[in-house]
Design a protein around this motif. Structure first.
Motif, PDB file in Angstrom:
ATOM      1  N   LEU A  20       0.827  -1.206   0.000  1.00 61.48           N
ATOM      2  CA  LEU A  20       0.000   0.000   0.000  1.00 61.48           C
ATOM      3  C   LEU A  20       0.859   1.253   0.000  1.00 61.48           C
ATOM      4  CD1 LEU A  20      -2.696   1.465   0.126  1.00 61.48           C
ATOM      5  CD2 LEU A  20      -2.697   1.115   2.608  1.00 61.48           C
ATOM      6  N   SER A  21       1.907   1.293   0.813  1.00 66.50           N
ATOM      7  CA  SER A  21       2.744   2.508   0.868  1.00 66.50           C
ATOM      8  C   SER A  21       3.424   2.762  -0.477  1.00 66.50           C
ATOM      9  CB  SER A  21       3.775   2.407   1.987  1.00 66.50           C
ATOM     10  OG  SER A  21       4.644   1.311   1.776  1.00 66.50           O
ATOM     11  N   THR A  22       3.779   1.706  -1.197  1.00 61.76           N
ATOM     12  CA  THR A  22       4.384   1.870  -2.529  1.00 61.76           C
ATOM     13  C   THR A  22       3.365   2.450  -3.500  1.00 61.76           C
ATOM     14  OG1 THR A  22       5.890   0.025  -2.147  1.00 61.76           O
ATOM     15  CG2 THR A  22       5.488   0.634  -4.445  1.00 61.76           C
ATOM     16  N   ILE A  23       2.154   1.913  -3.489  1.00 59.60           N
ATOM     17  CA  ILE A  23       1.099   2.418  -4.373  1.00 59.60           C
ATOM     18  C   ILE A  23       0.776   3.871  -4.035  1.00 59.60           C
ATOM     19  CG2 ILE A  23      -1.318   2.141  -5.095  1.00 59.60           C
ATOM     20  CD1 ILE A  23       0.605  -0.024  -6.160  1.00 59.60           C
ATOM     21  N   GLU A  24       0.729   4.213  -2.742  1.00 57.72           N
ATOM     22  CA  GLU A  24       0.471   5.599  -2.346  1.00 57.72           C
ATOM     23  C   GLU A  24       1.578   6.525  -2.851  1.00 57.72           C
ATOM     24  OE1 GLU A  24      -2.068   4.924   1.775  1.00 57.72           O
ATOM     25  OE2 GLU A  24       0.124   4.964   1.874  1.00 57.72           O
ATOM     26  N   ARG A  25       2.831   6.077  -2.753  1.00 58.33           N
ATOM     27  CA  ARG A  25       3.963   6.900  -3.222  1.00 58.33           C
ATOM     28  C   ARG A  25       3.891   7.068  -4.732  1.00 58.33           C
ATOM     29  NH1 ARG A  25       8.825   4.855  -4.716  1.00 58.33           N
ATOM     30  NH2 ARG A  25       8.401   2.944  -3.558  1.00 58.33           N
ATOM     31  N   TRP A  26       3.644   5.980  -5.461  1.00 53.71           N
ATOM     32  CA  TRP A  26       3.530   6.070  -6.914  1.00 53.71           C
ATOM     33  C   TRP A  26       2.383   6.992  -7.318  1.00 53.71           C
ATOM     34  CZ3 TRP A  26       3.850   0.194  -8.508  1.00 53.71           C
ATOM     35  CH2 TRP A  26       5.157  -0.259  -8.343  1.00 53.71           C
ATOM     36  N   SER A  27       1.235   6.859  -6.662  1.00 55.00           N
ATOM     37  CA  SER A  27       0.076   7.700  -6.984  1.00 55.00           C
ATOM     38  C   SER A  27       0.407   9.175  -6.782  1.00 55.00           C
ATOM     39  CB  SER A  27      -1.129   7.321  -6.128  1.00 55.00           C
ATOM     40  OG  SER A  27      -1.651   6.083  -6.528  1.00 55.00           O
ATOM     41  N   LYS A  28       1.108   9.482  -5.695  1.00 52.49           N
ATOM     42  CA  LYS A  28       1.499  10.873  -5.439  1.00 52.49           C
ATOM     43  C   LYS A  28       2.429  11.378  -6.536  1.00 52.49           C
ATOM     44  CE  LYS A  28       3.600  14.010  -2.074  1.00 52.49           C
ATOM     45  NZ  LYS A  28       3.814  14.947  -3.130  1.00 52.49           N
ATOM     46  N   LEU A  29       3.397  10.565  -6.924  1.00 49.38           N
ATOM     47  CA  LEU A  29       4.313  10.970  -8.001  1.00 49.38           C
ATOM     48  C   LEU A  29       3.530  11.241  -9.293  1.00 49.38           C
ATOM     49  CD1 LEU A  29       7.273   8.454  -7.478  1.00 49.38           C
ATOM     50  CD2 LEU A  29       7.310  10.922  -7.068  1.00 49.38           C
ATOM     51  N   PHE A  30       2.584  10.369  -9.615  1.00 53.25           N
ATOM     52  CA  PHE A  30       1.803  10.543 -10.834  1.00 53.25           C
ATOM     53  C   PHE A  30       0.902  11.771 -10.747  1.00 53.25           C
ATOM     54  CE2 PHE A  30       2.221   5.702 -11.315  1.00 53.25           C
ATOM     55  CZ  PHE A  30       3.407   5.830 -12.024  1.00 53.25           C
ATOM     56  N   ARG A  31       0.278  11.998  -9.598  1.00 50.87           N
ATOM     57  CA  ARG A  31      -0.564  13.193  -9.419  1.00 50.87           C
ATOM     58  C   ARG A  31       0.259  14.467  -9.538  1.00 50.87           C
ATOM     59  NH1 ARG A  31      -2.593  10.286  -5.198  1.00 50.87           N
ATOM     60  NH2 ARG A  31      -1.487  11.591  -3.716  1.00 50.87           N
ATOM     61  N   ASP A  32       1.535  14.396  -9.134  1.00 56.57           N
ATOM     62  CA  ASP A  32       2.430  15.556  -9.202  1.00 56.57           C
ATOM     63  C   ASP A  32       3.021  15.760 -10.595  1.00 56.57           C
ATOM     64  OD1 ASP A  32       1.930  15.996  -6.533  1.00 56.57           O
ATOM     65  OD2 ASP A  32       3.824  15.124  -5.834  1.00 56.57           O
ATOM     66  N   GLY A  33       2.617  14.936 -11.553  1.00 55.12           N
ATOM     67  CA  GLY A  33       3.035  15.138 -12.932  1.00 55.12           C
ATOM     68  C   GLY A  33       4.090  14.183 -13.452  1.00 55.12           C
ATOM     69  N   ARG A  34       4.619  13.333 -12.612  1.00 60.91           N
ATOM     70  CA  ARG A  34       5.608  12.361 -13.089  1.00 60.91           C
ATOM     71  C   ARG A  34       4.916  11.323 -13.949  1.00 60.91           C
ATOM     72  NH1 ARG A  34      10.133  11.525  -9.412  1.00 60.91           N
ATOM     73  NH2 ARG A  34      10.730   9.819 -10.765  1.00 60.91           N
ATOM     74  N   GLU A  35       5.641  10.772 -14.904  1.00 59.34           N
ATOM     75  CA  GLU A  35       5.105   9.712 -15.747  1.00 59.34           C
ATOM     76  C   GLU A  35       5.832   8.398 -15.520  1.00 59.34           C
ATOM     77  OE1 GLU A  35       4.849  10.944 -19.793  1.00 59.34           O
ATOM     78  OE2 GLU A  35       3.676  12.708 -19.291  1.00 59.34           O
ATOM     79  N   GLU A  36       6.895   8.436 -14.721  1.00 63.48           N
ATOM     80  CA  GLU A  36       7.661   7.236 -14.386  1.00 63.48           C
ATOM     81  C   GLU A  36       7.978   7.283 -12.907  1.00 63.48           C
ATOM     82  OE1 GLU A  36      11.152   7.153 -16.770  1.00 63.48           O
ATOM     83  OE2 GLU A  36      10.052   7.182 -18.648  1.00 63.48           O
ATOM     84  N   VAL A  37       8.214   6.121 -12.321  1.00 65.62           N
ATOM     85  CA  VAL A  37       8.557   6.096 -10.899  1.00 65.62           C
ATOM     86  C   VAL A  37      10.056   5.946 -10.665  1.00 65.62           C
ATOM     87  CG1 VAL A  37       6.311   5.271 -10.133  1.00 65.62           C
ATOM     88  CG2 VAL A  37       8.093   3.622 -10.714  1.00 65.62           C
ATOM     89  N   GLU A  38      10.820   5.722 -11.746  1.00 64.65           N
ATOM     90  CA  GLU A  38      12.264   5.609 -11.592  1.00 64.65           C
ATOM     91  C   GLU A  38      12.833   6.951 -11.138  1.00 64.65           C
ATOM     92  OE1 GLU A  38      10.715   4.093 -14.266  1.00 64.65           O
ATOM     93  OE2 GLU A  38      11.023   2.159 -13.328  1.00 64.65           O
ATOM     94  N   ASP A  39      13.893   6.884 -10.358  1.00 65.00           N
ATOM     95  CA  ASP A  39      14.545   8.094  -9.881  1.00 65.00           C
ATOM     96  C   ASP A  39      15.125   8.874 -11.052  1.00 65.00           C
ATOM     97  OD1 ASP A  39      13.996   7.545  -7.246  1.00 65.00           O
ATOM     98  OD2 ASP A  39      15.910   6.544  -6.889  1.00 65.00           O
ATOM     99  N   LYS A  40      15.060  10.197 -10.943  1.00 65.97           N
ATOM    100  CA  LYS A  40      15.696  11.048 -11.932  1.00 65.97           C
ATOM    101  C   LYS A  40      17.195  11.054 -11.670  1.00 65.97           C
ATOM    102  CE  LYS A  40      11.768  14.147 -12.414  1.00 65.97           C
ATOM    103  NZ  LYS A  40      11.271  15.505 -12.224  1.00 65.97           N
ATOM    104  N   PRO A  41      17.996  11.240 -12.716  1.00 67.64           N
ATOM    105  CA  PRO A  41      19.447  11.313 -12.499  1.00 67.64           C
ATOM    106  C   PRO A  41      19.798  12.472 -11.565  1.00 67.64           C
ATOM    107  CG  PRO A  41      18.920  11.214 -14.846  1.00 67.64           C
ATOM    108  CD  PRO A  41      17.631  11.370 -14.105  1.00 67.64           C
ATOM    109  N   ARG A  42      20.796  12.246 -10.716  1.00 67.41           N
ATOM    110  CA  ARG A  42      21.218  13.273  -9.766  1.00 67.41           C
ATOM    111  C   ARG A  42      22.717  13.493  -9.917  1.00 67.41           C
ATOM    112  NH1 ARG A  42      17.737  10.292  -5.374  1.00 67.41           N
ATOM    113  NH2 ARG A  42      19.276   8.683  -5.672  1.00 67.41           N
ATOM    114  N   PRO A  43      23.156  14.695  -9.568  1.00 70.51           N
ATOM    115  CA  PRO A  43      24.601  14.932  -9.607  1.00 70.51           C
ATOM    116  C   PRO A  43      25.273  14.195  -8.449  1.00 70.51           C
ATOM    117  CG  PRO A  43      23.486  16.840  -8.722  1.00 70.51           C
ATOM    118  CD  PRO A  43      22.410  15.872  -9.164  1.00 70.51           C
ATOM    119  N   GLY A  44      26.559  13.999  -8.579  1.00 73.01           N
ATOM    120  CA  GLY A  44      27.288  13.332  -7.509  1.00 73.01           C
ATOM    121  C   GLY A  44      28.060  12.149  -8.044  1.00 73.01           C
ATOM    122  N   ARG A  45      28.714  11.487  -7.151  1.00 68.26           N
ATOM    123  CA  ARG A  45      29.537  10.349  -7.516  1.00 68.26           C
ATOM    124  C   ARG A  45      28.655   9.205  -8.014  1.00 68.26           C
ATOM    125  NH1 ARG A  45      33.490   6.812  -3.630  1.00 68.26           N
ATOM    126  NH2 ARG A  45      34.323   5.542  -5.306  1.00 68.26           N
TER     127      ARG A  45
END
Length: 111
Positions: free
Chosen positions: A74-99
C-alpha cells in the motif's frame, strides 16, 4: 481531447489490461517472465488508475486481488500515486549529480 473522452480512453485501456491480467492470474508465477515486466505492468496500472482519480487504496485492493502477495504494498502504491498526481510519468529516480554508484568486482579489487 476532452476530459471525458480522455477518461473513457483510459478506462478502456484499464479494462483491457485488467481483463488480460485476470485471465492470466491462474498462473500467477508464469504471468510475467521478468520482475521488470511485472513492475512495468503494476506501474502502468497505477498510472492509469491515478489519472482516473481512483484512490491509492482502491488501486492497491485491485492489484492485491489479482496478484495477491506479489502485489506492491500500500505505501508503494500511495507513493507512486502521489508521483503521478504531481506530474511524473515514471517512478524511476531522476538522475542526480554526484559520484556514480560503483560496485566491487574482482577486476576493481585487482586494481
Amino acid at each position: 481531447m476532452s476530459e471525458l473522452s480522455l477518461e473513457s480512453s483510459y478506462q478502456m485501456i484499464i479494462n483491457q489490461n485488467k481483463t488480460e491480467t485476470e485471465n492470466d492470474a491462474n498462473s500467477q508465477q508464469d504471468t510475467f517472465k521478468t520482475i521488470e515486466q511485472f513492475s512495468a505492468e503494476t506501474n502502468r496500472t497505477t498510472f492509469m488508475r491515478t489519472a482516473l482519480r481512483i484512490p491509492a487504496r482502491v488501486i492497491y485492493d485491485e492489484l492485491n486481488s489479482v496478484y495477491g502477495d506479489e502485489a506492491p504494498g500500500l505505501s508503494t502504491i500511495e507513493r507512486w500515486s502521489k508521483l503521478f498526481r504531481d506530474g511524473r510519468e515514471e517512478v524511476e529516480d531522476k538522475p542526480r549529480p554526484g559520484r556514480p554508484i560503483s560496485e566491487t568486482t574482482t577486476e576493481n579489487i585487482e586494481q
